[in-house]
Motif scaffolding. Structure first.
Motif, short mmCIF file in Angstrom:
data_model
loop_
_atom_site.label_atom_id
_atom_site.label_comp_id
_atom_site.label_asym_id
_atom_site.label_seq_id
_atom_site.Cartn_x
_atom_site.Cartn_y
_atom_site.Cartn_z
N PRO A 6 -6.04 6.46 -0.58
CA PRO A 6 -6.44 5.12 -1.04
C PRO A 6 -6.80 5.16 -2.52
O PRO A 6 -7.41 6.11 -3.01
N VAL A 7 -6.42 4.11 -3.24
CA VAL A 7 -6.76 3.97 -4.65
C VAL A 7 -7.92 2.98 -4.75
O VAL A 7 -7.82 1.84 -4.27
N SER A 8 -9.00 3.41 -5.36
CA SER A 8 -10.17 2.56 -5.47
C SER A 8 -9.91 1.42 -6.46
O SER A 8 -9.49 1.66 -7.59
N VAL A 9 -10.12 0.19 -6.00
CA VAL A 9 -10.00 -0.99 -6.86
C VAL A 9 -11.33 -1.72 -6.80
O VAL A 9 -11.62 -2.44 -5.84
N GLU A 10 -12.18 -1.48 -7.79
CA GLU A 10 -13.53 -2.04 -7.80
C GLU A 10 -13.49 -3.46 -8.35
O GLU A 10 -13.24 -3.67 -9.54
N LEU A 11 -13.71 -4.44 -7.47
CA LEU A 11 -13.66 -5.84 -7.86
C LEU A 11 -14.85 -6.59 -7.27
O LEU A 11 -15.29 -6.30 -6.15
N GLU A 12 -15.33 -7.57 -8.01
CA GLU A 12 -16.41 -8.42 -7.48
C GLU A 12 -15.91 -9.20 -6.27
O GLU A 12 -16.63 -9.37 -5.29
N GLN A 13 -14.65 -9.67 -6.35
CA GLN A 13 -14.00 -10.34 -5.22
C GLN A 13 -12.88 -9.42 -4.75
O GLN A 13 -11.89 -9.23 -5.45
N PRO A 14 -13.03 -8.79 -3.58
CA PRO A 14 -12.05 -7.80 -3.12
C PRO A 14 -10.64 -8.36 -2.98
O PRO A 14 -10.44 -9.58 -2.85
N ALA B 261 0.25 -8.05 -3.10
CA ALA B 261 1.69 -8.20 -2.85
C ALA B 261 2.50 -7.24 -3.71
O ALA B 261 2.08 -6.11 -3.94
N ASP B 262 3.67 -7.68 -4.17
CA ASP B 262 4.58 -6.82 -4.92
C ASP B 262 3.90 -6.32 -6.19
O ASP B 262 3.17 -7.07 -6.84
N ILE B 263 4.12 -5.08 -6.55
CA ILE B 263 3.41 -4.48 -7.67
C ILE B 263 4.38 -3.92 -8.70
O ILE B 263 5.54 -3.63 -8.41
N SER B 264 3.85 -3.75 -9.93
CA SER B 264 4.60 -3.13 -11.01
C SER B 264 3.71 -2.11 -11.70
O SER B 264 2.49 -2.29 -11.77
N VAL B 265 4.33 -1.04 -12.21
CA VAL B 265 3.62 -0.02 -12.97
C VAL B 265 4.21 0.01 -14.37
O VAL B 265 5.43 0.15 -14.53
N ALA B 266 3.35 -0.15 -15.38
CA ALA B 266 3.82 -0.13 -16.77
C ALA B 266 2.67 0.26 -17.68
O ALA B 266 1.54 -0.19 -17.49
N ASP B 267 2.98 1.11 -18.65
CA ASP B 267 2.01 1.47 -19.70
C ASP B 267 0.68 1.95 -19.13
O ASP B 267 -0.39 1.58 -19.61
N GLY B 268 0.74 2.76 -18.07
CA GLY B 268 -0.46 3.35 -17.51
C GLY B 268 -1.29 2.42 -16.65
O GLY B 268 -2.44 2.76 -16.30
N HIS B 269 -0.73 1.28 -16.28
CA HIS B 269 -1.47 0.32 -15.46
C HIS B 269 -0.64 -0.15 -14.27
O HIS B 269 0.59 -0.13 -14.31
N ILE B 270 -1.35 -0.55 -13.22
CA ILE B 270 -0.72 -1.11 -12.03
C ILE B 270 -1.07 -2.60 -11.98
O ILE B 270 -2.25 -2.97 -12.05
N TYR B 271 -0.05 -3.43 -11.87
CA TYR B 271 -0.23 -4.88 -11.83
C TYR B 271 -0.06 -5.35 -10.38
O TYR B 271 1.00 -5.14 -9.78
N ILE B 272 -1.12 -5.95 -9.84
CA ILE B 272 -1.17 -6.30 -8.42
C ILE B 272 -1.37 -7.80 -8.25
O ILE B 272 -2.46 -8.32 -8.52
N PRO B 273 -0.35 -8.55 -7.80
CA PRO B 273 -0.59 -9.95 -7.45
C PRO B 273 -1.42 -10.01 -6.17
O PRO B 273 -1.08 -9.38 -5.18
N VAL C 197 -5.27 -6.02 -12.60
CA VAL C 197 -4.70 -4.92 -13.36
C VAL C 197 -5.67 -3.73 -13.28
O VAL C 197 -6.85 -3.87 -13.58
N VAL C 198 -5.16 -2.59 -12.82
CA VAL C 198 -5.99 -1.38 -12.72
C VAL C 198 -5.29 -0.23 -13.43
O VAL C 198 -4.06 -0.18 -13.51
N ALA C 199 -6.06 0.70 -13.94
CA ALA C 199 -5.50 1.88 -14.59
C ALA C 199 -4.87 2.77 -13.54
O ALA C 199 -5.39 2.92 -12.44
#
Length: 202
Positions: free
Chosen positions: A165-173, A178-190, A199-201
């Protein structure tokens, strides 16, 4: 969506809409899927073939895009339990499985087709889930996957098969990653139900 051969391909419920990026004012072309295909979800291309997942129909269709002036009609290619996210890698295709009825079963997992010319499903992991997004890590040694139940992001080591599991620390979990992209050292998660992109590192 998929961008290739100067065109933008967009999944739209029961069809794929194709825009010519050099003629953006032109009317798009419509590639209709057969009746009953109500959830055209993701697109990925291997060579001159575009693959389209249809989650509710348990089907992946292939579309000949070798001649953009005469795009082929979608043709049934492979039966897969709830195909959702697609990821191409050379002659291989990775598939995230999602239960369209919301009832997760053992067959809803992450699959790989090693050679699209001779399609055969093999499980990448055994853990069932409601998988959606799938993308390579920046160094291509792992897959990132999103799961709706339980909602979260995980990393699959392609050498060992270990799922972490990748920790995604958010105030609202995350609720519906959905579909994701990886670019420039970041993961973009809709996060669809929350109407946001997280956006997470990496």
């Amino acid at each position: 969506m998929y961008v290739g051969k100067g065109h933008l391909f967009v999944c739209d419920v029961n069809k794929v809409v194709v825009y010519d990026l050099a003629r953006r004012e032109a009317q798009p072309r419509i590639l209709s899927l057969p009746e009953g295909c109500l959830f055209v979800n993701d697109l990925a291309a291997v060579g001159d073939t575009l693959y389209a997942s249809v989650t509710n129909a348990d089907q992946i269709f292939k579309i000949d895009i070798s001649d953009m002036a005469n795009i082929g009609a979608p043709v049934e290619w492979l039966t897969v339990p709830g195909p959702n996210g697609l990821l191409a890698d050379g002659e291989s295709l990775y598939i995230a499985s999602y239960p369209a009825d919301g009832n997760t079963r053992p067959e809803h997992t992450i699959y790989r087709v090693a050679d699209v010319a001779a399609p055969a499903l093999e499980k990448v992991i055994d853990a069932p889930g409601q998988y959606d997004g799938i993308a390579f890590s920046a160094d291509s040694t792992a897959l990132y996957i999103t799961n709706w139940a339980p909602a979260g992001l995980s990393r699959i080591d392609l050498n060992t098969g270990t799922v972490t599991p990748v920790s995604v620390e958010l105030e609202q979990p995350l609720v519906g990653p959905a579909d994701i992209s990886v670019a420039d050292g970041h993961i973009y998660i809709p996060d669809l139900p929350n109407s946001r992109v997280v956006v997470v590192a990496e």
